[in-house]
Enzyme design. Structure first.
Site, PDB file in Angstrom:
ATOM      1  N   GLY A  40       0.814  -1.226   0.000  1.00  0.00           N
ATOM      2  CA  GLY A  40       0.000   0.000   0.000  1.00  0.00           C
ATOM      3  C   GLY A  40       0.836   1.260   0.000  1.00  0.00           C
ATOM      4  O   GLY A  40       0.335   2.338  -0.317  1.00  0.00           O
ATOM      5  N   GLY A 271       7.294  19.554   1.281  1.00  0.00           N
ATOM      6  CA  GLY A 271       7.449  18.790   0.045  1.00  0.00           C
ATOM      7  C   GLY A 271       7.999  17.405   0.302  1.00  0.00           C
ATOM      8  O   GLY A 271       8.368  17.058   1.435  1.00  0.00           O
ATOM      9  N   ASP A 311       5.912   8.488  -7.692  1.00  0.00           N
ATOM     10  CA  ASP A 311       6.597   9.652  -7.125  1.00  0.00           C
ATOM     11  C   ASP A 311       8.074   9.727  -7.500  1.00  0.00           C
ATOM     12  O   ASP A 311       8.642  10.817  -7.579  1.00  0.00           O
ATOM     13  CB  ASP A 311       6.496   9.625  -5.589  1.00  0.00           C
ATOM     14  CG  ASP A 311       5.120  10.058  -5.092  1.00  0.00           C
ATOM     15  OD1 ASP A 311       4.207  10.234  -5.926  1.00  0.00           O
ATOM     16  OD2 ASP A 311       4.959  10.211  -3.867  1.00  0.00           O
ATOM     17  N   HIS A 443     -31.006  17.119  -9.684  1.00  0.00           N
ATOM     18  CA  HIS A 443     -31.345  18.205  -8.756  1.00  0.00           C
ATOM     19  C   HIS A 443     -31.831  17.612  -7.437  1.00  0.00           C
ATOM     20  O   HIS A 443     -32.576  16.629  -7.462  1.00  0.00           O
ATOM     21  CB  HIS A 443     -32.444  19.077  -9.369  1.00  0.00           C
ATOM     22  CG  HIS A 443     -32.904  20.155  -8.443  1.00  0.00           C
ATOM     23  ND1 HIS A 443     -32.154  21.290  -8.206  1.00  0.00           N
ATOM     24  CD2 HIS A 443     -34.022  20.266  -7.674  1.00  0.00           C
ATOM     25  CE1 HIS A 443     -32.804  22.063  -7.339  1.00  0.00           C
ATOM     26  NE2 HIS A 443     -33.939  21.462  -7.003  1.00  0.00           N
TER      27      HIS A 443
HETATM   28  P1  FAD Z   1       4.850   5.037  -2.417  1.00  0.00           P
HETATM   29  O1  FAD Z   1       3.412   5.055  -2.132  1.00  0.00           O
HETATM   30  O2  FAD Z   1       5.755   5.926  -1.733  1.00  0.00           O
HETATM   31  O3  FAD Z   1       5.322   3.542  -2.379  1.00  0.00           O
HETATM   32  C1  FAD Z   1       6.648   3.168  -2.564  1.00  0.00           C
HETATM   33  C2  FAD Z   1       6.864   1.838  -1.855  1.00  0.00           C
HETATM   34  O4  FAD Z   1       8.139   1.335  -2.214  1.00  0.00           O
HETATM   35  C3  FAD Z   1       6.861   1.961  -0.337  1.00  0.00           C
HETATM   36  O5  FAD Z   1       5.936   1.048   0.225  1.00  0.00           O
HETATM   37  C4  FAD Z   1       8.289   1.617   0.063  1.00  0.00           C
HETATM   38  O6  FAD Z   1       8.367   0.954   1.310  1.00  0.00           O
HETATM   39  C5  FAD Z   1       8.705   0.718  -1.091  1.00  0.00           C
HETATM   40  N1  FAD Z   1      10.154   0.662  -1.293  1.00  0.00           N
HETATM   41  C6  FAD Z   1      10.993   1.718  -1.481  1.00  0.00           C
HETATM   42  N2  FAD Z   1      12.245   1.297  -1.669  1.00  0.00           N
HETATM   43  C7  FAD Z   1      12.198  -0.057  -1.589  1.00  0.00           C
HETATM   44  C8  FAD Z   1      13.189  -1.070  -1.688  1.00  0.00           C
HETATM   45  N3  FAD Z   1      14.478  -0.779  -1.934  1.00  0.00           N
HETATM   46  N4  FAD Z   1      12.793  -2.354  -1.545  1.00  0.00           N
HETATM   47  C9  FAD Z   1      11.497  -2.668  -1.299  1.00  0.00           C
HETATM   48  N5  FAD Z   1      10.527  -1.754  -1.197  1.00  0.00           N
HETATM   49  C10 FAD Z   1      10.871  -0.462  -1.355  1.00  0.00           C
HETATM   50  N6  FAD Z   1      -1.891  11.583  -3.089  1.00  0.00           N
HETATM   51  C11 FAD Z   1      -3.144  11.673  -3.602  1.00  0.00           C
HETATM   52  O7  FAD Z   1      -3.319  11.425  -4.795  1.00  0.00           O
HETATM   53  N7  FAD Z   1      -4.211  12.027  -2.825  1.00  0.00           N
HETATM   54  C12 FAD Z   1      -4.073  12.289  -1.503  1.00  0.00           C
HETATM   55  O8  FAD Z   1      -5.055  12.605  -0.822  1.00  0.00           O
HETATM   56  C13 FAD Z   1      -2.780  12.212  -0.933  1.00  0.00           C
HETATM   57  N8  FAD Z   1      -2.585  12.450   0.375  1.00  0.00           N
HETATM   58  C14 FAD Z   1      -1.341  12.325   0.912  1.00  0.00           C
HETATM   59  C15 FAD Z   1      -1.171  12.589   2.260  1.00  0.00           C
HETATM   60  C16 FAD Z   1       0.075  12.476   2.844  1.00  0.00           C
HETATM   61  C17 FAD Z   1       0.243  12.760   4.306  1.00  0.00           C
HETATM   62  C18 FAD Z   1       1.182  12.070   2.040  1.00  0.00           C
HETATM   63  C19 FAD Z   1       2.534  11.895   2.663  1.00  0.00           C
HETATM   64  C20 FAD Z   1       1.026  11.809   0.698  1.00  0.00           C
HETATM   65  C21 FAD Z   1      -0.237  11.938   0.116  1.00  0.00           C
HETATM   66  N9  FAD Z   1      -0.445  11.712  -1.242  1.00  0.00           N
HETATM   67  C22 FAD Z   1      -1.696  11.841  -1.775  1.00  0.00           C
HETATM   68  C23 FAD Z   1       0.669  11.319  -2.137  1.00  0.00           C
HETATM   69  C24 FAD Z   1       0.639   9.793  -2.393  1.00  0.00           C
HETATM   70  O9  FAD Z   1       0.717   9.124  -1.162  1.00  0.00           O
HETATM   71  C25 FAD Z   1       1.806   9.417  -3.288  1.00  0.00           C
HETATM   72  O10 FAD Z   1       1.755  10.171  -4.480  1.00  0.00           O
HETATM   73  C26 FAD Z   1       1.751   7.932  -3.652  1.00  0.00           C
HETATM   74  O11 FAD Z   1       1.778   7.121  -2.514  1.00  0.00           O
HETATM   75  C27 FAD Z   1       2.926   7.570  -4.567  1.00  0.00           C
HETATM   76  O12 FAD Z   1       2.859   6.233  -4.902  1.00  0.00           O
HETATM   77  P2  FAD Z   1       4.170   5.407  -5.314  1.00  0.00           P
HETATM   78  O13 FAD Z   1       3.673   4.035  -5.627  1.00  0.00           O
HETATM   79  O14 FAD Z   1       4.923   6.143  -6.326  1.00  0.00           O
HETATM   80  O15 FAD Z   1       5.084   5.400  -4.017  1.00  0.00           O
HETATM   81  P1  NAD Z   2       3.698  20.890  -1.102  1.00  0.00           P
HETATM   82  O1  NAD Z   2       4.639  21.031  -2.224  1.00  0.00           O
HETATM   83  O2  NAD Z   2       2.257  20.687  -1.373  1.00  0.00           O
HETATM   84  O3  NAD Z   2       3.794  22.167  -0.162  1.00  0.00           O
HETATM   85  C1  NAD Z   2       4.981  22.574   0.421  1.00  0.00           C
HETATM   86  C2  NAD Z   2       4.821  24.020   0.870  1.00  0.00           C
HETATM   87  O4  NAD Z   2       5.939  24.347   1.684  1.00  0.00           O
HETATM   88  C3  NAD Z   2       4.818  25.015  -0.284  1.00  0.00           C
HETATM   89  O5  NAD Z   2       3.741  25.899  -0.132  1.00  0.00           O
HETATM   90  C4  NAD Z   2       6.169  25.721  -0.165  1.00  0.00           C
HETATM   91  O6  NAD Z   2       6.131  27.044  -0.623  1.00  0.00           O
HETATM   92  C5  NAD Z   2       6.405  25.633   1.326  1.00  0.00           C
HETATM   93  N1  NAD Z   2       7.813  25.708   1.739  1.00  0.00           N
HETATM   94  C6  NAD Z   2       8.885  25.145   1.149  1.00  0.00           C
HETATM   95  N2  NAD Z   2      10.008  25.388   1.869  1.00  0.00           N
HETATM   96  C7  NAD Z   2       9.621  26.126   2.947  1.00  0.00           C
HETATM   97  C8  NAD Z   2      10.302  26.668   4.055  1.00  0.00           C
HETATM   98  N3  NAD Z   2      11.616  26.515   4.214  1.00  0.00           N
HETATM   99  N4  NAD Z   2       9.597  27.354   4.977  1.00  0.00           N
HETATM  100  C9  NAD Z   2       8.251  27.519   4.844  1.00  0.00           C
HETATM  101  N5  NAD Z   2       7.556  27.017   3.790  1.00  0.00           N
HETATM  102  C10 NAD Z   2       8.228  26.318   2.867  1.00  0.00           C
HETATM  103  O7  NAD Z   2       4.297  19.690  -0.203  1.00  0.00           O
HETATM  104  P2  NAD Z   2       3.654  18.830   0.970  1.00  0.00           P
HETATM  105  O8  NAD Z   2       2.501  19.526   1.555  1.00  0.00           O
HETATM  106  O9  NAD Z   2       4.787  18.432   1.834  1.00  0.00           O
HETATM  107  O10 NAD Z   2       3.144  17.558   0.204  1.00  0.00           O
HETATM  108  C11 NAD Z   2       4.073  16.739  -0.535  1.00  0.00           C
HETATM  109  C12 NAD Z   2       3.408  16.103  -1.719  1.00  0.00           C
HETATM  110  O11 NAD Z   2       2.511  15.088  -1.287  1.00  0.00           O
HETATM  111  C13 NAD Z   2       2.551  17.070  -2.517  1.00  0.00           C
HETATM  112  O12 NAD Z   2       3.286  17.747  -3.483  1.00  0.00           O
HETATM  113  C14 NAD Z   2       1.545  16.163  -3.135  1.00  0.00           C
HETATM  114  O13 NAD Z   2       2.085  15.689  -4.331  1.00  0.00           O
HETATM  115  C15 NAD Z   2       1.400  15.032  -2.143  1.00  0.00           C
HETATM  116  N6  NAD Z   2       0.143  15.194  -1.367  1.00  0.00           N
HETATM  117  C16 NAD Z   2      -1.043  15.237  -2.033  1.00  0.00           C
HETATM  118  C17 NAD Z   2      -2.219  15.375  -1.333  1.00  0.00           C
HETATM  119  C18 NAD Z   2      -3.517  15.407  -2.089  1.00  0.00           C
HETATM  120  O14 NAD Z   2      -3.521  15.030  -3.247  1.00  0.00           O
HETATM  121  N7  NAD Z   2      -4.616  15.814  -1.487  1.00  0.00           N
HETATM  122  C19 NAD Z   2      -2.215  15.496   0.041  1.00  0.00           C
HETATM  123  C20 NAD Z   2      -0.991  15.471   0.693  1.00  0.00           C
HETATM  124  C21 NAD Z   2       0.183  15.306  -0.027  1.00  0.00           C
END
Ligand code: FAD
Ligand code: NAD
Length: 464
Positions: A40, A271, A311, A443
């Site tokens: 996941g 980020g 990512d 609606h």
């Molecule tokens: P990941 O989900 O990061 O999965 C990578 C996997 O690879 C991990 O399980 C890791 O353990 C495994 N891995 C890495 N290296 C190795 C290795 N060498 N050997 C074995 N396994 C390995 N995105 C949305 O679209 N909507 C949202 O609402 C949203 N909310 C978010 C909220 C938070 C707090 C965060 C942190 C992120 C959120 N995101 C959201 C972003 C989303 O989680 C990521 O874009 C997504 O998970 C990326 O998928 P991925 O498969 O590229 O990588």
């Molecule tokens: P983000 O890129 O969304 O926001 C980072 C913010 O931090 C920006 O506004 C930037 O200007 C600010 N910033 C950067 N350096 C700073 C500093 N030194 N001091 C103060 N502010 C600073 O990044 P995030 O919120 O960490 O999320 C990471 C990624 O995870 C997102 O880019 C997104 O791809 C993913 N994500 C997506 C969702 C969703 O789809 N709903 C939710 C959570 C996370």
């Protein structure tokens, strides 16, 4: 050393990797997936799902607090509500557990072999996995790198002690009295809002001149207003310098000089960075795009037989992009001639109110040299929004002036995340304003604001 071989090896079982492996298995490709943690990835374990669970808890609690504090226009009154964060986190963990077990089951059902352990490339066709029972060598014909991303650390604020990333923020069992959030992007505002609703004193520190710089100012305005109502202080054009000597406050450089902001916890959300170290990238020496692995429109890297998705390949770092790439790559490995031809990847920010953006904003369209028609319809004129006490916000459509083909759709408002499907479909199918205006919208729904925005762009709205 134990050995196994396969046609396709997927490294990482996040949404990119697990979707790729499931589809490849369904297509009859002999597939192995390696994951070092739980299936996941970030999304199910420490990202999308747990954050949305916490946001839901906070929304429900805040409503109860509001109706206890003030007379509700709905005639509801409650006595002082109580909140138990540890119990809410247990519920969140239960939801996560159901989903991660579900993914493990789906992989099995598709005939995918799952290996638990840390993978490391020896070369483009050989990977060594550290498993609980010792090293395992996997030989493969093709490989998909889906290793995901990790939170960015600030030099003056390394994670540890009171300084936490989103991962720790989603597993706190005690509510911080005061929380400073560094970064007013997706994570900072989604989680900052949730903690404010749960009762923490939240301050947000953002380096840019306004919150959510990724979205246009009109879309982020209702969110800024709501943060104010929730008592969240937002410091813009401000930079976090480091913790105070007593580690009980964050020192912030603002335009008006240094500020000392008291904080039990500091959530750094500035980020995420691609996870490109620790798994032998140097052994395969791929071309990079800055910090990300460079891919073409089939997610192929610079090495034959090596794909990368999700990512680790760049922005937008969103789960649904990773999944769509994963599904496409599985098809290619099975012999199909797919290429990435998506018109748009929807972005949803689960703030209060929520924001959706698909395709081009009016400014982006104009900057691309397009002459555009823009139609905007406010939720204050939408019956369903009124009945939900959710009148803030609007739906906006951007279309080409000449042939009315829709280039972008944005919305801000309560619950608009669910409109992202209709918006995405319209753009993916090349809809014109007339197609949206000619579709019967049920609606009373907030979706009617979508219809009215199209009518308004055509110059003849009905309800405004
Ligand atoms: P990941 O989900 O990061 O999965 C990578 C996997 O690879 C991990 O399980 C890791 O353990 C495994 N891995 C890495 N290296 C190795 C290795 N060498 N050997 C074995 N396994 C390995 N995105 C949305 O679209 N909507 C949202 O609402 C949203 N909310 C978010 C909220 C938070 C707090 C965060 C942190 C992120 C959120 N995101 C959201 C972003 C989303 O989680 C990521 O874009 C997504 O998970 C990326 O998928 P991925 O498969 O590229 O990588
Ligand atoms: P983000 O890129 O969304 O926001 C980072 C913010 O931090 C920006 O506004 C930037 O200007 C600010 N910033 C950067 N350096 C700073 C500093 N030194 N001091 C103060 N502010 C600073 O990044 P995030 O919120 O960490 O999320 C990471 C990624 O995870 C997102 O880019 C997104 O791809 C993913 N994500 C997506 C969702 C969703 O789809 N709903 C939710 C959570 C996370």
């Amino acid at each position: 050393m134990n050995e196994m071989s396969c046609t396709l090896l997927v490294v990482g079982a996040g949404p990119g990797g697990y979707v790729c492996a499931i589809r490849a298995g369904q297509l009859g490709v002999d597939t192995v997936i390696v994951e070092k943690d739980r299936p996941g990835g970030t999304c199910l374990n420490v990202g999308c799902i747990p954050s949305k669970a916490l946001i839901h808890v906070a929304e429900e609690f805040e409503k109860a607090v509001r109706w206890a504090d003030t007379a509700s226009p709905l005639g509801i009154s409650v006595s002082a509500p109580a909140f138990d964060l540890a119990r809410a986190i247990d519920w969140k963990n239960h939801v996560v557990g159901r989903l991660t077990n579900g993914v493990a089951g789906l992989l099995k059902k598709a005939g995918v072999k799952s290996v638990h352990g840390h993978a490391r490339f020896r070369d483009g066709k050989t990977v060594e996995v550290e498993t609980e029972t010792g090293p395992l060598l996997i030989r493969t014909q093709q490989v998909v790198i889906a290793t995901g991303s990790a939170p960015v650390e600030l030099p003056g604020l390394p994670f540890g002690g009171p300084v936490i990333s989103s991962t720790q923020a989603l597993s706190l069992t005690e509510l911080p009295k005061s929380l400073v959030v560094v970064g007013a992007g997706y994570i900072g505002l989604e989680l900052g809002t949730a903690f404010a609703k749960l009762g923490a004193k939240v301050t947000v520190v953002e380096a840019e001149g306004r919150i959510l710089p990724l979205y246009d100012a009109e879309l982020s305005r209702p969110v800024a207003k709501r943060l104010g109502e929730l008592g969240v202080e937002v410091l813009t054009s401000a930079k976090a310098r480091g913790l105070s000597a007593g580690k009980d406050a964050l020192l912030v450089d603002t335009a008006d000089g240094e500020r000392r902001v008291a904080a039990d916890r500091v959530l750094v959300a500035v980020g995420r960075r691609p996870l490109t170290e620790g798994w032998g990238l140097e052994e395969i020496d791929l071309d990079m795009d800055d910090r990300f692995i460079r891919i073409d429109d089939q997610c192929r890297t610079s090495m034959r037989g090596v794909f990368a998705i999700g990512d680790v390949t760049g922005e937008p770092m969103l789960a649904h992009r990773a999944m769509a790439q994963g599904e496409m790559v599985a098809g290619i490995v099975a012999g199909a001639r797919h290429a990435w031809d998506k018109r748009a990847v929807p972005a949803v920010c689960f703030t209060d109110p929520e924001i959706v953006a698909v395709g081009l904003s009016p400014e982006e369209a104009r900057a691309a040299g397009r002459e555009v028609k823009v139609g905007q319809f406010p939720f204050s004129a939408n019956g369903r929004a009124m009945t939900r006490l959710g009148e803030d916000g609007f739906v906006r459509i951007v279309a080409r002036a000449d042939n009315h083909v829709v280039l972008g759709i944005q919305a801000v408002g309560q619950g608009v995340s669910e409109l992202s499907a209709a918006f995405g479909l319209a753009i993916e199918m090349g809809a014109r304003l007339e197609d949206i205006a000619g579709t019967v919208h049920a609606h009373p729904t907030q979706g009617e604001a979508f219809l009215e925005a199209a009518l308004r762009a055509l110059g003849h709205p009905l309800h405004i």
